[in-house]
Design an enzyme around this catalytic site. Structure first.
Site, PDB file in Angstrom:
ATOM      1  CD  GLN A 130      32.860  60.556  64.260  1.00 11.57           C
ATOM      2  OE1 GLN A 130      31.730  60.571  63.768  1.00 11.57           O
ATOM      3  NE2 GLN A 130      33.408  59.455  64.730  1.00 11.57           N
ATOM      4  CE  LYS A 188      28.823  58.294  62.481  1.00 12.47           C
ATOM      5  NZ  LYS A 188      29.647  58.755  63.600  1.00 12.47           N
ATOM      6  CG  ASP A 204      26.710  59.521  68.999  1.00 10.90           C
ATOM      7  OD1 ASP A 204      26.378  58.508  68.350  1.00 10.90           O
ATOM      8  OD2 ASP A 204      27.744  60.176  68.766  1.00 10.90           O
TER       9      ASP A 204
END
Ligand code: NDP
Length: 295
Positions: free
Chosen positions: A97, A53, A120
Site C-alpha cells: 500500500q 481490499k 498493482d
C-alpha cells in the site's frame, strides 16, 4: 443531463465473474488464489483501503494475507517480508500500500516484488511491458477507467483523449492504455498552458489531479465522456464528504457521460485488483487465463 457511468454496479459484475473463476479454480484445480497486502504505518486513508481490499478478497473466495507493519519498519525488514511473499506459493498477488513512510524507498520496494505477483502493475517490468504494448499486469485504477470507457463506447479508436495528471500510478498508465486503444492522447499536468482549452478538445477526459472539483463544466466539450479519478475529502458543514477532481454539478450538464464520486472509478479499482490476482494465479499455475475479467 449526462449518462451516469455506474462503477459500483459494474464492479459488482466484475466481482461476480472473479468469484466464479475462484470457485472453478478451487473445484477443478484445488487452488485458492491468494492476495497479500502489506501496510506500513497508520495512514488513516490507507487503513480504510486495506480493510476494504481484505474484505472483498475474502468475499470472492480468495485468501487474504494482511501484513501490518509499524511506521518505523526498516527497509531491510520490509524487503525480507517481500522476499518471503515472493517465495510463498499460496500468494499469487502482492500489493504494498502506497504511500510508504518517507524513510522507505518506494521504487526499490516495488521493484523487489516478483513482477508475476505485481498485481498493482507498478513494477518497472510491468510498466515497460505496458509501454511497449505487451501483455502486462495493468495498474488497477486506469484499468478500471478503461473498462468503463469500453463498456460505454465499445470502440475508442480515433477519439481525442485528454488525461489530466501524469503520475506513475494513474496518469501515465492511463495514457498508455488509451493509446493502446488507438485514441489520440494528450497528457496534461500542472505546467500545461490554458488547461481549459486543452480539455475542451477532448472526446474523453480523465481527471486524475487530486484537486477538488477543479475541472469545471465550461471546460467540457458538449457530449464528451468524463472519467473522474479524484477522491478528495472536503468539509461539509461540521462533517466531511468525498468529491472528485471534476465539478460534477456543472460537468454533468454538458458531458454525454460521467462517473460519479463516490461510486464511479473507486469501486472499479478494487474489482480490477481481484481480477489481476486471479489472472496472476492462473499464469503461475500454467492455466488458461480468464478472458472475461478485464475487457
Ligand atoms: P499525484 O499527486 O501523484 O498526481 C497529480 C497529478 O496532477 C500530477 O501529474 C500533477 O502535475 C497534476 N496536477 C496537479 N495540480 C494540477 C493543476 N492545477 N493543473 C493540472 N494538473 C495538475 O496524484 P495521483 O495520480 O496519485 O492521484 C490523483 C487523484 O486520483 C487523487 O485525487 C487521488 O486521491 C485519486 N486516486 C483515486 C484512485 C481510485 O481508486 N479512484 C486511485 C489512485 C488515486 P505535475 O506532475 O506537474 O505536478
Amino acid at each position: 443531463m449526462a449518462d451516469i457511468l455506474d462503477g459500483k454496479a459494474f464492479a459488482a459484475t466484475v466481482r461476480d465473474r472473479v468469484a466464479t473463476h475462484v470457485a472453478r479454480l478451487k473445484e477443478e484445480n484445488g487452488i485458492t488464489p491468494g492476495l497479500a497486502v502489506v501496510l506500513v504505518g497508520e495512514d488513516p486513508a490507507s487503513q480504510v483501503y486495506v480493510r476494504s481490499k481484505g474484505k472483498q478478497t475474502v468475499e470472492v473466495g480468495m485468501t487474504s494475507f494482511e501484513h501490518k507493519l509499524p511506521a518505523d519498519t526498516s527497509e531491510a525488514d520490509l524487503l525480507a517480508l517481500i522476499d518471503q511473499l515472493n517465495a510463498d506459493t499460496a500468494v499469487h498477488g502482492i500489493l504494498v500500500q502506497l504511500p510508504l513512510p518517507s524513510h522507505l524507498n518506494s521504487d526499490l520496494v516495488i521493484n523487489s516484488i516478483d513482477p508475476a505477483k505485481d498485481v498493482d502493475g507498478f513494477h518497472i517490468s510491468n510498466v515497460g511491458l505496458l509501454g511497449t504494448g505487451q501483455k502486462a499486469m495493468v495498474p488497477c485504477t486506469p484499468l478500471g477507467c478503461l473498462m468503463l470507457l469500453r463498456d460505454y463506447h465499445g470502440d475508442l479508436s480515433g477519439m481525442n483523449a485528454v488525461v489530466v495528471g501524469r503520475s506513475n500510478i494513474v496518469g501515465k498508465p492511463m495514457a498508455n492504455l488509451l493509446l493502446g486503444d488507438s485514441c489520440t492522447v494528450t497528457i496534461a499536468h500542472s505546467r500545461t498552458k490554458d488547461l481549459p482549452a486543452v480539455v475542451r478538445q477532448a472526446d474523453i477526459v480523465v481527471a486524475a489531479v487530486g484537486r477538488p472539483e477543479m475541472v469545471r463544466g465550461d471546460w467540457i466539450k458538449p457530449g464528451a465522456t468524463v472519467i473522474d479519478v479524484g477522491i478528495n475529502r472536503v468539509p461539509n458543514g461540521d462533517k466531511s464528504k468525498l468529491v472528485g477532481d471534476v465539478d460534477f454539478a456543472s460537468a454533468s450538464q454538458v458531458a454525454g457521460a460521467i462517473t460519479p464520486v463516490p461510486g464511479g472509478v473507486g469501486p472499479m479499482t478494487i474489482a480490477c485488483l481481484l481480477a489481476n490476482t486471479v489472472t496472476a494465479c492462473c499464469r503461475a499455475n500454467g492455466l488458461g487465463e480468464p478472458t472475461d475479467l478485464t475487457v
